[in-house]
Design a protein around this motif. Structure first.
Motif, PDB file in Angstrom:
ATOM      1  N   ASN A   1       0.829  -1.212   0.000  1.00  0.00           N
ATOM      2  CA  ASN A   1       0.000   0.000   0.000  1.00  0.00           C
ATOM      3  C   ASN A   1       0.860   1.258   0.000  1.00  0.00           C
ATOM      4  O   ASN A   1       0.582   2.227  -0.697  1.00  0.00           O
ATOM      5  CB  ASN A   1      -0.913   0.023   1.233  1.00  0.00           C
ATOM      6  CG  ASN A   1      -2.057  -0.961   1.120  1.00  0.00           C
ATOM      7  OD1 ASN A   1      -2.362  -1.442   0.030  1.00  0.00           O
ATOM      8  ND2 ASN A   1      -2.679  -1.294   2.232  1.00  0.00           N
ATOM      9  N   THR A   2       1.939   1.221   0.804  1.00  0.00           N
ATOM     10  CA  THR A   2       2.832   2.391   0.882  1.00  0.00           C
ATOM     11  C   THR A   2       3.472   2.652  -0.476  1.00  0.00           C
ATOM     12  O   THR A   2       3.620   3.805  -0.893  1.00  0.00           O
ATOM     13  CB  THR A   2       3.918   2.160   1.954  1.00  0.00           C
ATOM     14  OG1 THR A   2       3.278   1.784   3.165  1.00  0.00           O
ATOM     15  CG2 THR A   2       4.743   3.401   2.189  1.00  0.00           C
TER      16      THR A   2
ATOM     17  N   ALA B   1       2.108   7.183  -6.389  1.00  0.00           N
ATOM     18  CA  ALA B   1       0.981   7.971  -6.900  1.00  0.00           C
ATOM     19  C   ALA B   1       0.978   9.416  -6.401  1.00  0.00           C
ATOM     20  O   ALA B   1       0.753  10.338  -7.202  1.00  0.00           O
ATOM     21  CB  ALA B   1      -0.332   7.283  -6.533  1.00  0.00           C
ATOM     22  N   VAL B   2       1.219   9.606  -5.112  1.00  0.00           N
ATOM     23  CA  VAL B   2       1.056  10.962  -4.564  1.00  0.00           C
ATOM     24  C   VAL B   2       2.045  11.960  -5.187  1.00  0.00           C
ATOM     25  O   VAL B   2       1.621  13.014  -5.682  1.00  0.00           O
ATOM     26  CB  VAL B   2       1.139  10.947  -3.016  1.00  0.00           C
ATOM     27  CG1 VAL B   2       1.203  12.359  -2.448  1.00  0.00           C
ATOM     28  CG2 VAL B   2      -0.059  10.211  -2.448  1.00  0.00           C
ATOM     29  N   PRO B   3       3.365  11.663  -5.232  1.00  0.00           N
ATOM     30  CA  PRO B   3       4.272  12.648  -5.838  1.00  0.00           C
ATOM     31  C   PRO B   3       3.953  12.901  -7.313  1.00  0.00           C
ATOM     32  O   PRO B   3       3.940  14.059  -7.753  1.00  0.00           O
ATOM     33  CB  PRO B   3       5.650  12.001  -5.685  1.00  0.00           C
ATOM     34  CG  PRO B   3       5.504  11.028  -4.578  1.00  0.00           C
ATOM     35  CD  PRO B   3       4.111  10.522  -4.666  1.00  0.00           C
TER      36      PRO B   3
ATOM     37  N   SER C   1       4.888  10.789   1.894  1.00  0.00           N
ATOM     38  CA  SER C   1       4.101   9.575   1.620  1.00  0.00           C
ATOM     39  C   SER C   1       4.648   8.381   2.386  1.00  0.00           C
ATOM     40  O   SER C   1       3.899   7.511   2.817  1.00  0.00           O
ATOM     41  CB  SER C   1       4.116   9.247   0.131  1.00  0.00           C
ATOM     42  OG  SER C   1       3.794  10.364  -0.612  1.00  0.00           O
ATOM     43  N   LEU C   2       5.961   8.349   2.538  1.00  0.00           N
ATOM     44  CA  LEU C   2       6.565   7.217   3.257  1.00  0.00           C
ATOM     45  C   LEU C   2       6.299   7.293   4.747  1.00  0.00           C
ATOM     46  O   LEU C   2       6.025   6.292   5.398  1.00  0.00           O
ATOM     47  CB  LEU C   2       8.073   7.218   3.037  1.00  0.00           C
ATOM     48  CG  LEU C   2       8.647   6.269   1.997  1.00  0.00           C
ATOM     49  CD1 LEU C   2      10.140   6.456   1.898  1.00  0.00           C
ATOM     50  CD2 LEU C   2       8.334   4.820   2.297  1.00  0.00           C
TER      51      LEU C   2
ATOM     52  N   THR D   1      -6.064   0.095   3.621  1.00  0.00           N
ATOM     53  CA  THR D   1      -5.313   1.361   3.627  1.00  0.00           C
ATOM     54  C   THR D   1      -4.222   1.368   4.708  1.00  0.00           C
ATOM     55  O   THR D   1      -3.809   2.434   5.144  1.00  0.00           O
ATOM     56  CB  THR D   1      -6.246   2.568   3.850  1.00  0.00           C
ATOM     57  OG1 THR D   1      -6.915   2.381   5.103  1.00  0.00           O
ATOM     58  CG2 THR D   1      -7.264   2.731   2.754  1.00  0.00           C
ATOM     59  N   SER D   2      -3.801   0.199   5.113  1.00  0.00           N
ATOM     60  CA  SER D   2      -2.714   0.185   6.107  1.00  0.00           C
ATOM     61  C   SER D   2      -1.416   0.567   5.394  1.00  0.00           C
ATOM     62  O   SER D   2      -1.145   0.077   4.305  1.00  0.00           O
ATOM     63  CB  SER D   2      -2.586  -1.197   6.742  1.00  0.00           C
ATOM     64  OG  SER D   2      -2.006  -2.093   5.848  1.00  0.00           O
ATOM     65  N   VAL D   3      -0.684   1.479   5.982  1.00  0.00           N
ATOM     66  CA  VAL D   3       0.605   1.890   5.418  1.00  0.00           C
ATOM     67  C   VAL D   3       1.681   1.739   6.499  1.00  0.00           C
ATOM     68  O   VAL D   3       1.360   1.616   7.680  1.00  0.00           O
ATOM     69  CB  VAL D   3       0.570   3.348   4.891  1.00  0.00           C
ATOM     70  CG1 VAL D   3      -0.243   3.459   3.621  1.00  0.00           C
ATOM     71  CG2 VAL D   3       0.046   4.303   5.951  1.00  0.00           C
ATOM     72  N   LEU D   4       2.938   1.758   6.069  1.00  0.00           N
ATOM     73  CA  LEU D   4       4.014   1.451   7.020  1.00  0.00           C
ATOM     74  C   LEU D   4       4.080   2.452   8.176  1.00  0.00           C
ATOM     75  O   LEU D   4       4.327   2.070   9.317  1.00  0.00           O
ATOM     76  CB  LEU D   4       5.347   1.387   6.287  1.00  0.00           C
ATOM     77  CG  LEU D   4       5.499   0.162   5.374  1.00  0.00           C
ATOM     78  CD1 LEU D   4       6.749   0.274   4.508  1.00  0.00           C
ATOM     79  CD2 LEU D   4       5.548  -1.135   6.182  1.00  0.00           C
ATOM     80  N   GLY D   5       3.868   3.729   7.875  1.00  0.00           N
ATOM     81  CA  GLY D   5       3.897   4.741   8.939  1.00  0.00           C
ATOM     82  C   GLY D   5       2.832   4.451   9.992  1.00  0.00           C
ATOM     83  O   GLY D   5       3.086   4.535  11.195  1.00  0.00           O
ATOM     84  N   LEU D   6       1.648   4.081   9.534  1.00  0.00           N
ATOM     85  CA  LEU D   6       0.548   3.785  10.455  1.00  0.00           C
ATOM     86  C   LEU D   6       0.852   2.529  11.277  1.00  0.00           C
ATOM     87  O   LEU D   6       0.607   2.493  12.487  1.00  0.00           O
ATOM     88  CB  LEU D   6      -0.754   3.590   9.666  1.00  0.00           C
ATOM     89  CG  LEU D   6      -1.990   3.239  10.487  1.00  0.00           C
ATOM     90  CD1 LEU D   6      -2.371   4.382  11.409  1.00  0.00           C
ATOM     91  CD2 LEU D   6      -3.178   2.899   9.584  1.00  0.00           C
ATOM     92  N   GLU D   7       1.412   1.518  10.618  1.00  0.00           N
ATOM     93  CA  GLU D   7       1.742   0.285  11.347  1.00  0.00           C
ATOM     94  C   GLU D   7       2.804   0.560  12.414  1.00  0.00           C
ATOM     95  O   GLU D   7       2.783  -0.025  13.491  1.00  0.00           O
ATOM     96  CB  GLU D   7       2.209  -0.819  10.385  1.00  0.00           C
ATOM     97  CG  GLU D   7       1.108  -1.393   9.503  1.00  0.00           C
ATOM     98  CD  GLU D   7      -0.109  -1.901  10.279  1.00  0.00           C
ATOM     99  OE1 GLU D   7       0.038  -2.337  11.430  1.00  0.00           O
ATOM    100  OE2 GLU D   7      -1.225  -1.804   9.739  1.00  0.00           O
TER     101      GLU D   7
END
Lengths: 419, 337
Positions: free
Chosen positions: B113-114, B120-122, B269-270, B288-294
C-alpha cells in the motif's frame, strides 16, 4: 486520581465531595482521554515519578501490565474478606494474578511480564459485559418488534423488519474500524451459545482440526453472515464512538456494544427511555439456549507505588466500594457497580441498567468475555477481527477463506507462544 | 540622513587616518608574541563555541540522543513500562522481514500500500500542481486572490480537515450527493468512498494530493515568475507555440523544482500516517494500512504489548527505504536531465 472515562468524572467528583465531608481528605479527579492518551500519559509520568496516587484502569488488563512493570501497589494484603464481601461473586478475583494470568505472563513478549501469583493490583469500580444489543424502541415498535429477540433467528427477523420499515437507517452498527469489536461483541457471544463452552474454546485452540475451518467454525461463520444485509452503510469506516454516535443520531436502529455504551449514548443526547437492550442471542438450536452474560470488572481502582498517601488512597478505595456510594456512583455515571446491591439500591440504577443486570448470569454456561485463558497469550483480537471484517461487512472473503485465515493466525500465535 | 552618512564617513576616515599600521605600532604597544596570538585565537574560538553551544546541546539531546536511543530500542523488546529492556538482537528486524507469521503479512500488505502511495502521490501532485501554476501565472487579474484560494488546503490541513473529509466521503456525504445530483448516481459508493476496500486507498491518495498541491504549486509559480522571459521570447521567435515552449523550454527549466516536489512528497508519503490514522485506521480490513501507520500502531496502539522495539525497527527500515527512494529518484532525474 486519574481516570480515562469522561463519563465517570462527575460521579467521582460527587463521591469525592462526600469523602471529603467524612474524612477531611480532598480528592482531585482528572480525566485523561482517550485511552491511548491515558496510557501515554501514565507512561511518561511513570518515567518522571509524577504519577497520581490513584488510577482508574482497565481491569484485568492495564492493572496487571502496570503491576508487572512495578508501577502499582500490591493490594492483596489490604483487600480482606470483609471488603470483598460487598462485591458480586463473579468479580472477586478480578484484578488479581490468578494461575492463568501468571502462566500467561511467563510467555516471552507477554504484557503482564513481572507479576507474581496472588498479587492484586486493583479493586473493581465498574462491571459489565460486552455483547449487549441496543435497539431503537420506537422504530422497532413501528416495525412490529415489541419484545427483545430471544434467539439469533428472532434477532435477524427484527433486523429485517426494522430495515424494511426504515430502509435508510434501519440497520445495525458496531465500530468495525476497530475490528475486534464485531468479533468479540457480536460473533463470539453468539458462537458461545451456539456451540457451548468447550467447542467454542476449541475454535481458538492449537488444534486447527477443531478451529475456524472445522464444521463448527464454518457453522458459526455462516450463521454470523446472516447479519450482512443489515449493516448500516459505511459501518466498516466507523470507530466505536462513531458507531455509537451514528446510532444516537438515528443513522442506525441497532447498536452493538456493552453495558458501558449506555453512558456514551446518554452523554450524546439519546433518550434512554427509547431503548430496548438485550444480550446477543444464540440460535434456537443452540447448545446453551437462553444464554446469559457473565459480568466482569471493566474498570478498577489502583494505587500507585510512588504514592506517599497510601493510607488515604486506601480509604478512598474502600469508600468507593461501599454499597451506598457504589449505587450513587452507578446511577450518576450510568454504569453498573460491582456491588451485590439489595433490591432497592439496584432499582435506583434505573430501568435500562436493571434490564442489563437481568441478563447477567454466572457459572460455566454463561459467557464471560473477560475470561481469555483459552486463547494464546499473544493473541491479537484486532488482527483476527480484521480478517473477519473482510468476510462481513466487506464481503471480500468467503466463509471458507475466512476460517482458513483465522485458523492460520491462531496457529502462528500458538507457535510463537510455544517457541 | 545626510548627517548620519557624513558622520560615518568621517569616523571611517578618522580611523583610517589615525590608526597606525601594525608595523608603525611596533615601538609603542607591547608586541604580541606567538603565545599571545594563540591565546587570542583560543579566546575567539571559545566565544564561537559558546555561541553555538545551545544549538549543539539542543541537537545532542533532541537529535543524537533520540537517534541513538531509538536505534538501540530497535534491538529490544519493551512496552514503555517495564523497568528494563529485553534484548532481542536482530529478531525485531527478522520478524518484520518475513520471520514472524504474525507481523510479516501485516508489514507486507502495508509495504505494498505504501508503495502505491509513494508512487501515486508525488506524481499526481506534479501533474496537478504544474498545470495549475501555469494557469495561475497567466492570469492577469485576481492572481493574489486565486493564489490564496489554491493555498487554502495547505493552511487548513489538519485533524479537523481529515474529519471533514470523512463526512464528505460518507455514504450520504457530499461526494455521493454530488454524483447523484449530476446524474452519475451509478458511480456512487453505497458504503462510502472509504468504506469500500476497492476505492479506499485511491480516495486516500486523492486526499493526500489535495493536501500536497498548494505547496508544490507555489514552488512552481515562484519558478515560473523568475524565468528569464527572453528564453520564451526566443522560442516564440523560432516559431514555438504555447505547448511547445511549455514542454521544451519551461518544463526542463523547472526540473530542480520538480525534484524538490517529488522528494518532499516521497518523504511525506513514506512517513506520513496522520490522515490514515484519523480517516481509516488502516481499514476497511487492511486496505489502507501503510508502514507509517503500522509503526504508530506497534508503538502506541498495541494495548501495552511490548512492541515498541518492533515499532522502532520498522521506523529504521522506513528510513532506509526513504534513502533508497531518494537516491533512485535523484539518479532518474539526473538521467532525464
Amino acid at each position: 486520581m486519574w481516570t480515562f472515562k469522561q463519563s465517570h468524572v462527575a460521579a467521582l467528583r460527587a463521591a469525592a465531595e462526600k469523602f471529603t465531608a467524612e474524612t477531611g481528605t480532598k480528592v482531585n479527579i482528572q480525566a485523561v482521554t482517550p485511552d491511548d492518551a491515558f496510557l501515554t500519559k501514565v507512561q511518561a509520568a511513570a518515567r518522571t515519578n509524577d504519577l497520581p496516587d490513584v488510577l482508574e484502569v482497565h481491569a484485568n488488563g492495564d492493572d496487571l501490565a502496570f503491576g508487572g512493570a512495578g508501577l502499582l501497589e500490591d493490594l492483596s494484603k489490604d483487600v480482606d474478606q470483609k471488603w470483598l464481601a460487598q462485591y458480586l461473586p463473579q468479580v472477586l478475583t478480578d484484578g488479581t494474578v490468578t494461575p492463568d494470568v501468571y502462566k500467561a505472563s511467563l510467555t516471552e513478549g507477554s504484557k503482564t511480564q513481572g507479576v507474581q501469583l496472588g498479587q492484586r493490583f486493583s479493586v473493581p469500580l465498574t462491571v459489565g459485559t460486552q455483547g449487549v444489543v441496543y435497539m431503537n424502541k420506537s422504530r422497532a415498535a413501528k416495525a412490529g418488534v415489541t419484545r427483545a429477540p430471544a434467539t439469533w433467528e428472532e434477532f435477524i427477523d427484527a433486523l429485517d423488519k426494522v430495515t424494511k420499515a426504515y430502509p435508510d437507517n434501519g440497520g445495525v452498527t458496531v465500530g468495525v474500524k476497530q475490528p475486534s469489536t464485531a468479533l468479540e461483541w457480536l460473533m463470539q457471544p453468539m458462537a458461545f451459545g451456539m456451540l457451548g463452552k468447550q467447542k467454542f474454546e476449541a475454535l481458538f485452540g492449537p488444534d486447527t482440526a477443531q478451529g475456524w475451518s472445522s464444521p463448527n467454525g464454518q457453522k458459526v461463520l455462516n450463521t454470523y453472515n446472516e447479519v450482512t444485509p443489515y449493516w448500516m452503510p459505511g459501518t466498516q469506516s466507523k470507530g466505536i464512538d462513531e458507531a455509537d454516535l451514528a446510532f444516537a443520531q438515528g443513522k442506525a436502529s441497532f447498536d452493538i456494544g456493552g453495558t458501558y455504551t449506555l453512558a456514551f449514548l446518554a452523554e450524546n443526547g439519546y433518550d434512554a427511555d427509547n431503548l430496548m437492550t438485550f444480550p446477543v442471542p444464540p440460535p434456537k438450536d443452540a447448545a446453551i439456549p437462553g444464554l446469559q452474560l457473565s459480568p466482569f470488572s471493566l474498570t478498577g481502582l489502583s494505587i500507585t507505588r510512588t504514592s506517599d498517601k497510601k493510607d488515604e488512597a486506601l480509604r478512598w478505595l474502600k469508600f468507593l466500594s461501599r454499597d451506598d456510594v457504589a449505587a450513587d456512583f452507578g446511577k450518576q455515571a450510568l454504569d453498573v457497580p460491582p456491588n451485590d446491591l439489595d433490591k432497592k439500591q439496584s432499582e435506583a440504577l434505573g430501568p435500562v441498567l436493571n434490564s442489563m443486570e437481568a441478563a447477567f448470569g454466572s457459572g460455566k454456561n454463561s459467557y464471560n468475555a473477560g475470561y481469555t485463558a483459552y486463547r494464546p497469550s499473544l493473541y491479537d483480537p484486532g488482527k483476527v477481527g480484521a480478517v473477519l471484517a473482510q468476510f462481513t461487512p466487506l464481503k471480500s472473503r468467503s466463509a471458507e477463506s475466512t476460517g482458513t485465515q483465522m485458523s492460520s493466525m491462531l496457529k502462528s500465535y500458538w507457535a510463537e507462544q510455544n517457541k | 540622513m545626510t548627517a548620519g552618512i557624513g558622520t560615518a564617513t568621517a569616523a571611517g576616515a578618522g580611523k583610517g587616518a589615525g590608526s597606525p599600521s601594525t608595523a608603525e605600532r611596533g615601538g609603542g604597544a607591547p608586541r604580541r608574541g606567538p603565545f599571545g596570538a594563540l591565546r587570542e585565537k583560543r579566546k575567539q574560538a571559545a566565544w564561537g563555541y559558546l555561541f553555538v553551544a545551545p544549538a549543539i546541546a539542543l541537537f545532542a539531546v533532541m537529535g543524537v540522543y533520540t537517534i541513538v536511543y531509538g536505534f538501540s530500542l530497535s534491538f529490544a523488546q519493551w512496552n514503555g513500562f517495564w523497568p528494563e529492556w529485553n534484548w532481542r538482537g536482530f529478531r525485531n528486524y527478522t520478524d518484520l522481514l518475513g520471520g514472524s507469521p504474525t507481523y510479516w503479512p501485516i508489514v507486507k500488505k502495508a509495504a505494498v500500500n505504501t508503495l502505491w502511495v509513494v508512487i501515486a502521490v508525488p506524481l499526481l501532485t506534479v501533474l496537478v500542481a504544474f498545470p495549475l501554476a501555469l494557469v495561475l501565472n497567466q492570469v492577469k487579474r485576481f492572481q493574489g486572490v486565486l493564489r490564496s484560494v489554491y493555498f487554502v488546503p495547505y493552511v487548513t490541513t489538519g485533524i479537523a480537515v481529515y474529519f471533514a473529509w470523512n463526512y464528505i466521503l460518507e455514504p450520504n456525504g457530499a461526494v455521493n450527493l454530488l454524483l447523484k445530483t449530476v446524474g452519475l448516481g451509478s458511480l456512487q459508493q453505497p458504503q462510502g468512498w472509504l468504506g469500500n476496500p476497492d476505492t479506499a486507498l485511491a480516495t486516500m491518495i486523492v486526499v493526500m494530493v489535495w493536501s500536497a498541491v498548494p505547496v508544490a504549486m507555489l514552488l512552481y509559480l515562484t519558478g515560473l515568475q523568475s524565468l528569464d522571459s527572453s528564453l520564451l521570447e526566443a522560442a516564440q521567435i523560432d516559431g514555438a507555440g504555447w505547448l511547445r515552449s511549455t514542454t521544451t523550454v519551461v518544463w526542463p527549466l523547472m526540473k530542480p523544482i520538480t525534484v524538490v516536489v517529488l522528494l518532499l512528497n516521497v518523504r511525506d508519503s513514506l512517513q506520513g500516517f496522520q490522515s490514515f490514522l484519523i480517516m481509516t485506521n488502516g481499514g476497511p480490513g487492511d486496505s489502507t494500512s501503510v508502514l507509517g501507520l503500522e509503526t504508530y500502531r506497534l508503538a502506541f496502539l498495541s494495548e501495552l504489548s511490548p512492541t515498541l522495539g518492533l515499532a522502532s525497527a520498522l521506523g529504521w527500515l522506513l528510513f532506509l527505504a526513504a534513502l533508497v527512494v531518494a537516491f533512485i529518484n535523484q539518479r532518474v532525474m539526473r538521467r532525464m536531465g
